[in-house]
Write a protein that holds these residues in place. Structure first.
Motif, mmCIF file in Angstrom:
data_model
loop_
_atom_site.group_PDB
_atom_site.id
_atom_site.type_symbol
_atom_site.label_atom_id
_atom_site.label_comp_id
_atom_site.label_asym_id
_atom_site.label_seq_id
_atom_site.Cartn_x
_atom_site.Cartn_y
_atom_site.Cartn_z
ATOM 1 N N LEU A 63 1.047 -1.257 -0.272
ATOM 2 C CA LEU A 63 -0.009 -0.493 0.325
ATOM 3 C C LEU A 63 0.906 1.242 -0.355
ATOM 4 O O LEU A 63 0.173 1.842 -0.112
ATOM 5 C CB LEU A 63 -0.987 0.253 1.574
ATOM 6 N N ILE A 64 2.048 1.702 0.380
ATOM 7 C CA ILE A 64 3.032 2.485 0.592
ATOM 8 C C ILE A 64 3.180 2.203 -0.397
ATOM 9 O O ILE A 64 3.857 3.629 -1.070
ATOM 10 C CB ILE A 64 3.744 2.178 2.036
ATOM 11 N N ALA A 65 4.003 1.535 -0.935
ATOM 12 C CA ALA A 65 4.624 1.582 -2.944
ATOM 13 C C ALA A 65 3.804 2.254 -3.029
ATOM 14 O O ALA A 65 3.814 3.313 -3.894
ATOM 15 C CB ALA A 65 5.330 0.443 -2.516
ATOM 16 N N MET A 66 2.751 1.299 -3.757
ATOM 17 C CA MET A 66 1.700 2.509 -4.435
ATOM 18 C C MET A 66 1.341 3.601 -3.860
ATOM 19 O O MET A 66 0.984 4.455 -5.597
ATOM 20 C CB MET A 66 0.126 1.418 -4.202
ATOM 21 N N THR A 67 1.287 3.952 -3.336
ATOM 22 C CA THR A 67 0.539 5.085 -2.265
ATOM 23 C C THR A 67 2.023 6.200 -2.939
ATOM 24 O O THR A 67 1.769 7.302 -3.614
ATOM 25 C CB THR A 67 0.722 5.127 -1.476
ATOM 26 N N ILE A 68 3.382 5.777 -2.991
ATOM 27 C CA ILE A 68 4.471 6.330 -3.378
ATOM 28 C C ILE A 68 4.475 6.472 -5.055
ATOM 29 O O ILE A 68 4.725 8.209 -5.874
ATOM 30 C CB ILE A 68 5.538 6.263 -2.882
ATOM 31 N N PHE A 69 3.995 6.135 -5.579
ATOM 32 C CA PHE A 69 3.901 6.001 -7.072
ATOM 33 C C PHE A 69 2.863 6.625 -7.732
ATOM 34 O O PHE A 69 2.897 7.475 -8.471
ATOM 35 C CB PHE A 69 4.136 4.780 -7.640
ATOM 36 N N ALA A 70 1.747 6.347 -7.044
ATOM 37 C CA ALA A 70 0.214 7.606 -7.070
ATOM 38 C C ALA A 70 0.405 8.527 -6.838
ATOM 39 O O ALA A 70 0.102 9.787 -7.680
ATOM 40 C CB ALA A 70 -0.722 7.228 -6.400
ATOM 41 N N LEU A 71 1.874 9.644 -5.841
ATOM 42 C CA LEU A 71 2.172 10.453 -5.903
ATOM 43 C C LEU A 71 2.887 11.779 -7.194
ATOM 44 O O LEU A 71 3.041 13.047 -7.229
ATOM 45 C CB LEU A 71 2.345 10.523 -5.186
#
Length: 286
Positions: A63-71
């Motif tokens: 979830l953290i990795a997906m959030t960083i990429f989405a930002l």
């Protein structure tokens, strides 16, 4: 928890979180992709698949990795709004493919396009000859924009000096044989009116696939049976024909009367009616 159930829960969680991230990133990533958005889309999809099937690692890591990429797209869009240099790097620039009816071979090589690729894009824009094109360029999104030469552009009412009424959005009042009360009410109409119009056309409501009413109050019908053609509304044509007949009658009266006073009155009224016809013509002739 069984492994299969764990995978189901993780998959559903990944899909829900992907949907939330997509809503946050916005519609642009769906409409067109920049370089960063393309990379981010692939990366987030891979992380989501890993999150759904990899049961050893903690869920929140994915979830953290997906959030960083989405930002990243959000940050790049913000920086692009602030700096044209960043915008050129992130989004790229448009490339001119045709200028003054001539292909620019160097730019085609730069974009790795063949003549067949360009001709295909031109045909999609209803341009079949390169010589007919004044200007064509490849946008940063990969779409090709085409401007035809003036003599090859379609003729519009503006070119002919004809005034037309503004485009109007029709309201669907019948769908799948069912009368829609809300659109009818929005236009100040009711079921009695629509039943009267259907009776004029000789059509039963259950045979109507789609019925639309424009701002002029004319009902257009599309029937289930494609072999049957519903009669087109005639109110505008009849109104215009009536006005023209009245104007012609006034001119005829002016010619036939022997009274100079009545001749002047008829001529004046005919001229006034002619001006009214000219004002109403854009709205009555469609």
């Amino acid at each position: 928890m069984p492994d299969w159930l764990n995978i189901v829960v993780r998959s559903i969680g990944a899909l829900v979180y992907l949907f939330i991230l997509t809503k946050i990133v916005g519609k642009r990533q769906i409409r067109q992709l920049t370089y960063i958005e393309y990379i981010v889309g692939i990366s987030i999809g891979s992380i989501a698949a890993f999150m759904a099937t990899e049961m050893d690692g903690p869920l929140y890591h994915s979830l953290i990795a997906m959030t960083i990429f989405a930002l990243f797209p959000i940050l790049s869009e913000y920086l692009s709004l602030k700096s044209k240099v960043v915008r050129n790097v992130v989004e790229g620039n448009a490339t001119i493919l045709i200028k003054d009816g001539k292909l620019l071979e160097d730019n085609l090589k730069k974009e790795r396009l063949t003549v067949e690729d360009v001709m295909e894009q031109l045909r999609l824009k209803n341009a079949f000859k390169v010589a007919d094109v004044e200007f064509a360029l490849m946008e940063a999104s990969g779409e090709v924009s085409v401007l035809l030469k003036s003599q090859n552009q379609p003729i519009t009412p503006q070119h002919l000096g004809i005034e037309v009424s503004p485009a109007e959005e029709p309201q669907a009042v019948i769908m799948d044989g069912v009368i829609m009360d809300e659109p009818l009410a929005n236009m100040g109409l009711n079921r009695r009116w629509i039943n009267t119009e259907l009776a004029k056309a000789g059509v039963a409501v259950e045979n109507v696939f789609l019925g639309q009413v424009d701002k002029a109050g004319e009902l257009y019908l599309d029937l289930y049976d494609d072999k049957l053609q519903a009669p087109e509304p005639q109110e505008r044509k009849l109104t215009m024909a009536t006005l023209k007949k009245c104007q012609s009658d006034l001119e005829l009266y002016a010619l036939s009367t022997e009274s100079e006073q009545w001749k002047a009155n008829y001529t004046e009224e005919a001229a006034r009616l002619q001006k009214l016809i000219e004002v109403l013509a854009p709205y009555l002739i469609r």
